[in-house]
Design a protein around this motif. Structure first.
Motif, PDB file in Angstrom:
ATOM      1  N   HIS A 322      92.832  20.561  50.678  1.00 22.70           N
ATOM      2  CA  HIS A 322      91.866  19.586  51.176  1.00 22.70           C
ATOM      3  C   HIS A 322      91.664  19.767  52.681  1.00 22.70           C
ATOM      4  CE1 HIS A 322      91.158  16.941  47.670  1.00 22.70           C
ATOM      5  NE2 HIS A 322      92.345  17.396  47.288  1.00 22.70           N
ATOM      6  N   VAL A 323      90.484  19.415  53.122  1.00 20.86           N
ATOM      7  CA  VAL A 323      90.097  19.612  54.520  1.00 20.86           C
ATOM      8  C   VAL A 323      90.592  18.454  55.374  1.00 20.86           C
ATOM      9  CG1 VAL A 323      88.140  19.795  56.100  1.00 20.86           C
ATOM     10  CG2 VAL A 323      88.072  20.966  53.881  1.00 20.86           C
ATOM     11  N   LEU A 324      91.088  18.793  56.554  1.00 18.97           N
ATOM     12  CA  LEU A 324      91.423  17.811  57.588  1.00 18.97           C
ATOM     13  C   LEU A 324      90.530  18.071  58.785  1.00 18.97           C
ATOM     14  CD1 LEU A 324      94.489  19.130  56.539  1.00 18.97           C
ATOM     15  CD2 LEU A 324      95.094  16.870  57.434  1.00 18.97           C
ATOM     16  N   ARG A 325      90.205  17.020  59.505  1.00 20.70           N
ATOM     17  CA  ARG A 325      89.314  17.139  60.655  1.00 20.70           C
ATOM     18  C   ARG A 325      89.907  16.449  61.885  1.00 20.70           C
ATOM     19  NH1 ARG A 325      84.140  18.914  60.707  1.00 20.70           N
ATOM     20  NH2 ARG A 325      83.505  19.903  58.761  1.00 20.70           N
ATOM     21  N   GLY A 326      89.436  16.874  63.060  1.00 22.47           N
ATOM     22  CA  GLY A 326      89.645  16.123  64.289  1.00 22.47           C
ATOM     23  C   GLY A 326      90.756  16.580  65.201  1.00 22.47           C
ATOM     24  N   GLY A 327      91.789  17.235  64.679  1.00 22.82           N
ATOM     25  CA  GLY A 327      92.908  17.613  65.533  1.00 22.82           C
ATOM     26  C   GLY A 327      93.927  16.506  65.693  1.00 22.82           C
ATOM     27  N   SER A 328      95.080  16.854  66.231  1.00 20.65           N
ATOM     28  CA  SER A 328      96.154  15.892  66.465  1.00 20.65           C
ATOM     29  C   SER A 328      96.566  15.935  67.929  1.00 20.65           C
ATOM     30  CB  SER A 328      97.363  16.221  65.580  1.00 20.65           C
ATOM     31  OG  SER A 328      98.092  17.322  66.115  1.00 20.65           O
ATOM     32  N   TRP A 329      97.553  15.112  68.273  1.00 22.86           N
ATOM     33  CA  TRP A 329      98.084  15.117  69.633  1.00 22.86           C
ATOM     34  C   TRP A 329      98.641  16.488  70.006  1.00 22.86           C
ATOM     35  CZ3 TRP A 329     103.104  16.588  70.262  1.00 22.86           C
ATOM     36  CH2 TRP A 329     103.911  16.571  69.127  1.00 22.86           C
ATOM     37  N   ALA A 330      99.002  17.298  69.003  1.00 22.02           N
ATOM     38  CA  ALA A 330      99.587  18.613  69.247  1.00 22.02           C
ATOM     39  C   ALA A 330      98.565  19.737  69.223  1.00 22.02           C
ATOM     40  CB  ALA A 330     100.669  18.894  68.202  1.00 22.02           C
ATOM     41  N   THR A 331      97.307  19.419  68.962  1.00 26.22           N
ATOM     42  CA  THR A 331      96.260  20.434  68.858  1.00 26.22           C
ATOM     43  C   THR A 331      95.602  20.644  70.213  1.00 26.22           C
ATOM     44  OG1 THR A 331      95.786  19.550  66.651  1.00 26.22           O
ATOM     45  CG2 THR A 331      94.233  21.159  67.550  1.00 26.22           C
ATOM     46  N   HIS A 332      95.504  21.877  70.644  1.00 26.14           N
ATOM     47  CA  HIS A 332      94.829  22.166  71.905  1.00 26.14           C
ATOM     48  C   HIS A 332      93.339  21.887  71.757  1.00 26.14           C
ATOM     49  CE1 HIS A 332      93.444  24.434  75.444  1.00 26.14           C
ATOM     50  NE2 HIS A 332      94.687  24.352  75.880  1.00 26.14           N
ATOM     51  N   ARG A 333      92.740  21.337  72.804  1.00 20.75           N
ATOM     52  CA  ARG A 333      91.318  20.992  72.729  1.00 20.75           C
ATOM     53  C   ARG A 333      90.432  22.214  72.533  1.00 20.75           C
ATOM     54  NH1 ARG A 333      91.584  16.725  70.522  1.00 20.75           N
ATOM     55  NH2 ARG A 333      93.704  17.468  70.245  1.00 20.75           N
ATOM     56  N   ARG A 334      90.927  23.373  72.900  1.00 21.34           N
ATOM     57  CA  ARG A 334      90.152  24.591  72.689  1.00 21.34           C
ATOM     58  C   ARG A 334      89.959  24.858  71.196  1.00 21.34           C
ATOM     59  NH1 ARG A 334      90.906  29.568  76.737  1.00 21.34           N
ATOM     60  NH2 ARG A 334      89.231  30.939  75.988  1.00 21.34           N
ATOM     61  N   VAL A 335      90.888  24.396  70.399  1.00 20.40           N
ATOM     62  CA  VAL A 335      90.836  24.581  68.941  1.00 20.40           C
ATOM     63  C   VAL A 335      90.066  23.457  68.262  1.00 20.40           C
ATOM     64  CG1 VAL A 335      92.234  24.722  66.843  1.00 20.40           C
ATOM     65  CG2 VAL A 335      93.014  25.862  68.955  1.00 20.40           C
ATOM     66  N   ALA A 336      90.318  22.228  68.678  1.00 18.19           N
ATOM     67  CA  ALA A 336      89.845  21.045  67.947  1.00 18.19           C
ATOM     68  C   ALA A 336      88.400  20.698  68.292  1.00 18.19           C
ATOM     69  CB  ALA A 336      90.758  19.857  68.227  1.00 18.19           C
ATOM     70  N   THR A 337      87.481  21.552  67.893  1.00 24.05           N
ATOM     71  CA  THR A 337      86.067  21.241  68.059  1.00 24.05           C
ATOM     72  C   THR A 337      85.627  20.301  66.935  1.00 24.05           C
ATOM     73  OG1 THR A 337      85.312  23.089  66.701  1.00 24.05           O
ATOM     74  CG2 THR A 337      85.720  23.539  69.044  1.00 24.05           C
ATOM     75  N   PRO A 338      84.482  19.640  67.071  1.00 23.74           N
ATOM     76  CA  PRO A 338      84.032  18.714  66.015  1.00 23.74           C
ATOM     77  C   PRO A 338      83.789  19.380  64.668  1.00 23.74           C
ATOM     78  CG  PRO A 338      82.856  18.289  68.064  1.00 23.74           C
ATOM     79  CD  PRO A 338      83.625  19.557  68.276  1.00 23.74           C
ATOM     80  N   THR A 339      83.561  20.694  64.658  1.00 22.17           N
ATOM     81  CA  THR A 339      83.275  21.365  63.388  1.00 22.17           C
ATOM     82  C   THR A 339      84.473  22.134  62.841  1.00 22.17           C
ATOM     83  OG1 THR A 339      82.432  23.359  64.498  1.00 22.17           O
ATOM     84  CG2 THR A 339      80.838  21.611  63.991  1.00 22.17           C
ATOM     85  N   PHE A 340      85.598  22.138  63.550  1.00 21.69           N
ATOM     86  CA  PHE A 340      86.774  22.901  63.105  1.00 21.69           C
ATOM     87  C   PHE A 340      87.333  22.309  61.821  1.00 21.69           C
ATOM     88  CE2 PHE A 340      91.309  23.811  62.918  1.00 21.69           C
ATOM     89  CZ  PHE A 340      91.326  25.191  63.103  1.00 21.69           C
ATOM     90  N   ARG A 341      87.621  23.188  60.851  1.00 24.69           N
ATOM     91  CA  ARG A 341      88.133  22.767  59.545  1.00 24.69           C
ATOM     92  C   ARG A 341      89.579  23.229  59.396  1.00 24.69           C
ATOM     93  NH1 ARG A 341      84.411  25.181  55.107  1.00 24.69           N
ATOM     94  NH2 ARG A 341      84.924  23.324  53.874  1.00 24.69           N
ATOM     95  N   ASN A 342      90.493  22.283  59.354  1.00 24.90           N
ATOM     96  CA  ASN A 342      91.872  22.566  58.989  1.00 24.90           C
ATOM     97  C   ASN A 342      92.008  22.304  57.491  1.00 24.90           C
ATOM     98  OD1 ASN A 342      94.605  23.106  59.098  1.00 24.90           O
ATOM     99  ND2 ASN A 342      95.134  21.293  60.287  1.00 24.90           N
ATOM    100  N   TRP A 343      93.046  22.839  56.864  1.00 23.34           N
ATOM    101  CA  TRP A 343      93.224  22.605  55.434  1.00 23.34           C
ATOM    102  C   TRP A 343      94.698  22.693  55.091  1.00 23.34           C
ATOM    103  CZ3 TRP A 343      91.368  27.100  57.532  1.00 23.34           C
ATOM    104  CH2 TRP A 343      92.062  28.288  57.234  1.00 23.34           C
ATOM    105  N   ASP A 344      95.076  21.959  54.045  1.00 24.75           N
ATOM    106  CA  ASP A 344      96.452  22.038  53.566  1.00 24.75           C
ATOM    107  C   ASP A 344      96.528  21.492  52.152  1.00 24.75           C
ATOM    108  OD1 ASP A 344      99.246  22.497  53.550  1.00 24.75           O
ATOM    109  OD2 ASP A 344      99.374  21.945  55.669  1.00 24.75           O
ATOM    110  N   LEU A 345      97.689  21.695  51.532  1.00 24.37           N
ATOM    111  CA  LEU A 345      97.920  21.204  50.179  1.00 24.37           C
ATOM    112  C   LEU A 345      98.073  19.686  50.190  1.00 24.37           C
ATOM    113  CD1 LEU A 345     100.479  23.949  49.118  1.00 24.37           C
ATOM    114  CD2 LEU A 345      98.114  23.738  48.323  1.00 24.37           C
ATOM    115  N   PRO A 346      97.711  18.997  49.110  1.00 28.21           N
ATOM    116  CA  PRO A 346      97.696  17.529  49.130  1.00 28.21           C
ATOM    117  C   PRO A 346      99.067  16.893  49.239  1.00 28.21           C
ATOM    118  CG  PRO A 346      97.224  18.352  46.920  1.00 28.21           C
ATOM    119  CD  PRO A 346      97.188  19.537  47.836  1.00 28.21           C
TER     120      PRO A 346
END
Length: 366
Positions: A322-346
């Motif tokens: 499933h897709v996760l969005r937005g980034g976390s406190w540990a995500t560099h802002r260079r990575v966490a753009t509004p369209t960036f798609r993270n994903w992981d198992l449920p």
């Protein structure tokens, strides 16, 4: 490529590397070299992998030079060596990993000076290292090894259920716009029609999650999907310990998709689709504190084309992730753009993930 562009790239590479080394500078070698959990790599494996990836892309493929250590290629290939076995392999120890990283970096600088740069490939390698520092933080969090002051989860003004943004039906251009770096799974940009909905202004807080727990959240079958209930029962899942010990007004963290889905049903809501999330990202508070689960499975957009290699995205497409969005406190802002798609198992809980709620509009004209 101009001299200034080459110098900027080299400076960026150096800054990202220093950030990586600073992250683990407080740890003894024994913690760097042990495997904290089967689902996480030894921290020293990440260091070797970062160097191997850089050598592969910035020296071997970009500058057409032989690999520095071809004997390490399979060892540090994420597909050849799954996480569960990395602790059993004869990987580089901490001292040798640092030597390898430095030697690769010398080759990278020489390659940049001799062959220029490919903006896509070089940005990909920079972001790859930044993404791994977040993965390393996940492992460190499991073992209580995060640096002082982490995690950095700030209080918020709402509890995740009290303030809602009303979004009328309309069309959204989903995906990355042209003219900036983006991953293949963010492209091509395409129009998506959306019904009207309400989305919470804030992610759900620890206090709200505890109300879900106290209201029978982990014992009431009716809020859980069949797969989620089976997972919960098999592994005797209860709420993450950090929910009770963390600040009541901070976003809940370390929530699996199964749990997020059940909690949303408990309060008469649902998880947003990634199109709903992306459409409203610039109007929401608290984006970037925790990754936010969406209802969307990780699939390619229409007319998807793999680039620069199939294994980055395409091999993960389907209904398992499933897709996760937005980034976390540990995500560099260079990575966490509004369209960036993270994903992981449920079922995954090691990620710094929380939840933002959505409700359908009862009256589409409201």
């Amino acid at each position: 490529m101009t001299v200034t562009e080459a110098a900027t790239l080299i400076e960026d590479l150096a800054a990202v590397r220093q950030r990586t080394l600073d992250l683990v500078s407080h740890l003894p070698v024994s913690d760097l070299e042990r495997q904290i959990a089967p689902i996480m790599s030894p921290l020293v494996w990440d260091l070797g992998h970062i160097a191997a990836y850089e050598d592969l892309w910035l020296v071997h493929r970009h500058a057409d030079q032989p690999l520095l250590r071809p004997d390490l290629a399979a060892l540090y290939d994420a597909f050849e060596t799954p996480r569960a076995v990395r602790g059993d392999l004869e990987i580089l120890d901490h001292a040798d990993a640092l030597v390898y990283m430095e030697a690769v970096r010398d080759r990278t600088i020489a390659a940049v000076e001799a062959h220029g740069t490919d903006p896509v490939i070089h940005e990909m390698v920079l972001q790859h290292e930044l993404q791994h520092t977040e993965t390393m933080r996940q492992a460190m969090a499991l073992a209580g090894l995060l640096p002082p002051g982490e995690p950095r989860l700030s209080p918020q003004r709402g509890d995740g259920t009290d303030r809602w943004l009303v979004v009328p039906a309309g069309t959204h251009a989903l995906g990355a716009p042209p003219g900036r770096f983006s991953y293949d799974n963010e492209r091509p940009r395409h129009a998506v029609d959306l019904d009207g909905f309400q989305i919470a202004q804030h992610p759900v807080t620890n206090a709200t999650w505890l109300r879900f727990v106290e209201g029978g959240g982990y014992v009431r079958r009716e809020w859980w999907s069949a797969e989620g209930w089976a997972w919960k029962e098999e592994y005797d899942i209860t709420h993450h310990a950090g929910v009770a010990t963390g600040p009541a007004d901070a976003p809940v963290c370390h929530v699996s998709w199964f749990e997020a889905d059940a909690m949303a049903r408990w309060c008469g809501a649902r998880l947003p689709t990634e199109a709903e999330w992306e459409k409203t990202a610039d109007r929401l508070d608290g984006v970037g504190h925790v990754w936010e689960w969406t209802a969307s499975p990780f699939r390619g957009y229409p007319a998807f084309a793999a680039h620069p290699y199939r294994e980055y995205s395409e091999v993960f497409f389907g209904d398992k992730h499933h897709v996760l969005r937005g980034g976390s406190w540990a995500t560099h802002r260079r990575v966490a753009t509004p369209t960036f798609r993270n994903w992981d198992l449920p079922e995954r809980r090691q990620i710094f993930a929380g939840v933002r709620l959505v409700r359908d509009l009862e009256d589409p004209t409201s």
